[in-house]
Enzyme design. Sequence first.
Site, PDB file in Angstrom:
ATOM      1  NE  ARG A 105      -3.790   0.668   1.896  1.00  0.00           N
ATOM      2  CZ  ARG A 105      -5.235   0.526   2.534  1.00  0.00           C
ATOM      3  NH1 ARG A 105      -5.136   1.227   3.481  1.00  0.00           N
ATOM      4  NH2 ARG A 105      -6.031  -0.291   1.853  1.00  0.00           N
ATOM      5  CG  HIS A 165      -8.556   0.046  -2.797  1.00  0.00           C
ATOM      6  ND1 HIS A 165      -7.552  -1.002  -2.560  1.00  0.00           N
ATOM      7  CD2 HIS A 165      -9.146   0.699  -1.551  1.00  0.00           C
ATOM      8  CE1 HIS A 165      -7.743  -1.277  -1.130  1.00  0.00           C
ATOM      9  NE2 HIS A 165      -8.480  -0.467  -0.591  1.00  0.00           N
ATOM     10  CD  GLN A 193     -13.003  -1.921  -0.253  1.00  0.00           C
ATOM     11  OE1 GLN A 193     -12.106  -1.939   0.489  1.00  0.00           O
ATOM     12  NE2 GLN A 193     -14.106  -2.711  -0.227  1.00  0.00           N
ATOM     13  CG  ASP A 237     -13.615   6.415  -1.134  1.00  0.00           C
ATOM     14  OD1 ASP A 237     -13.197   6.173   0.162  1.00  0.00           O
ATOM     15  OD2 ASP A 237     -12.295   6.167  -1.893  1.00  0.00           O
ATOM     16  CB  CYS A 252     -13.976   1.294   0.229  1.00  0.00           C
ATOM     17  SG  CYS A 252     -13.601   3.174   0.160  1.00  0.00           S
ATOM     18  NE  ARG A 258     -10.213  -5.516   0.590  1.00  0.00           N
ATOM     19  CZ  ARG A 258      -9.523  -4.484   0.980  1.00  0.00           C
ATOM     20  NH1 ARG A 258     -10.236  -3.362   1.607  1.00  0.00           N
ATOM     21  NH2 ARG A 258      -8.138  -4.326   0.973  1.00  0.00           N
TER      22      ARG A 258
HETATM   23  N1   CP Z   1     -11.092  -0.286   2.645  1.00  0.00           N
HETATM   24  C1   CP Z   1      -9.972  -0.359   2.846  1.00  0.00           C
HETATM   25  O1   CP Z   1      -9.016  -0.474   2.221  1.00  0.00           O
HETATM   26  O2   CP Z   1      -9.837   0.014   4.255  1.00  0.00           O
HETATM   27  P1   CP Z   1      -8.580   0.362   5.031  1.00  0.00           P
HETATM   28  O3   CP Z   1      -7.708   1.511   4.831  1.00  0.00           O
HETATM   29  O4   CP Z   1      -8.828  -0.124   6.149  1.00  0.00           O
HETATM   30  O5   CP Z   1      -7.498  -0.880   4.674  1.00  0.00           O
HETATM   31  N1  NVA Z   2      -9.962   6.747  -1.226  1.00  0.00           N
HETATM   32  C1  NVA Z   2      -9.392   6.091  -0.118  1.00  0.00           C
HETATM   33  C2  NVA Z   2      -9.599   4.735   0.100  1.00  0.00           C
HETATM   34  C3  NVA Z   2      -9.370   4.345   1.591  1.00  0.00           C
HETATM   35  C4  NVA Z   2      -9.750   2.767   1.613  1.00  0.00           C
HETATM   36  C5  NVA Z   2      -7.965   6.655   0.394  1.00  0.00           C
HETATM   37  O1  NVA Z   2      -7.327   6.395  -0.590  1.00  0.00           O
HETATM   38  O2  NVA Z   2      -7.628   6.978   1.448  1.00  0.00           O
END
Ligand code: CP
Ligand code: NVA
Length: 314
Positions: free
Chosen positions: A108, A135, A138, A233, A273, A301
């Site tokens: 990530r 993502h 997700q 989101d 999400c 997930r």
């Molecule tokens: N939806 C999602 O990816 O959540 P986190 O940021 O908690 O991993």
């Molecule tokens: N768009 C959000 C998604 C979090 C799961 C971010 O990148 O923070």
Amino acid sequence: MGDRTRLKANHLISLHDLSGEDFHGLLDLAARVKIAPSSFADALAGKSLGMIFEKSSTRTRVSFEVGMFQLGGQALFLSSRDIQLGRGEPISDTAKVLSRYVHGVMARTFAHQTVVELARHGSVPVINGLTDDLHPCQALADYFTLSEIFGGAGELKGRKIAYIGDGNNMAHSLMHGAPKVGMDIAVASPKGYQVRDSYLASAREDAAAAGTRVEVTDDPEAAASGASCVYTDVWASMGQEEEARERVRAFESFTVDGAIMARAESDAVFLHCLPAHRGEEVAAEVADGAQSRIFDQAENRLHAQKAIMIELIG
Ligand code: CP
Ligand code: NVA
């Protein structure tokens, strides 16, 4: 572990890289893993997954870590603050070194290019656990959730998903996933916050091949009209905290509330999400209302991540 051929891609960096067959194979495997987890208890015995995190996470970290444990393997949480990557060790060296220890890397990151470079220089599968751009894990789990709700992946064909909010990583990956299951997608964002042209183009390529539509608008009600799923989101993603106030102003009329849900089909569901900001991108009565499936979505997930790991690392 099933009788289908394995994923054609070596990595999961973008859903655009997956064939429709690969995508459906993952949905099918996620369903089988969910129904009979014990049948997969040794699927990744003796395997390790390195998980690099430059950003915070609840769901992604826990679902990969617990998923790996349930598959008989081991997951290592590698915060970029603690590993040498965070002190300037080159991505290429990190990728080569980790490839000597672990069987897969989940990352990530802020820059999307970091995940691309990890895959380029390493010799083990790389899974994108969210970048500023995409993502995919997700979105895969989300189409799995929708397939469960509407009675199977085949039942999604011809339905519409409406994404209302920032044209961000989530919007991009949902656009890539929709054509794979035969869904139309409408993305409504304020001007200046719309999806990136390059991702719109790649999604439209997939949609043209699948005979589906990818529509972009700045009208949330038009997007929600006739949808089977309304999705949103956060308005400020991780790394955009300093823009949060200005974004609250720009997205003022984009809150998913009862009026927006009323535009959708009567059997429509609400997905997010998470994490969610009630009172901003979604009204509390929608997030916690009868049409919301956000916690089933979060649970999925786990099952979807297990399917991805079995396919790529198993
Ligand atoms: N939806 C999602 O990816 O959540 P986190 O940021 O908690 O991993
Ligand atoms: N768009 C959000 C998604 C979090 C799961 C971010 O990148 O923070």
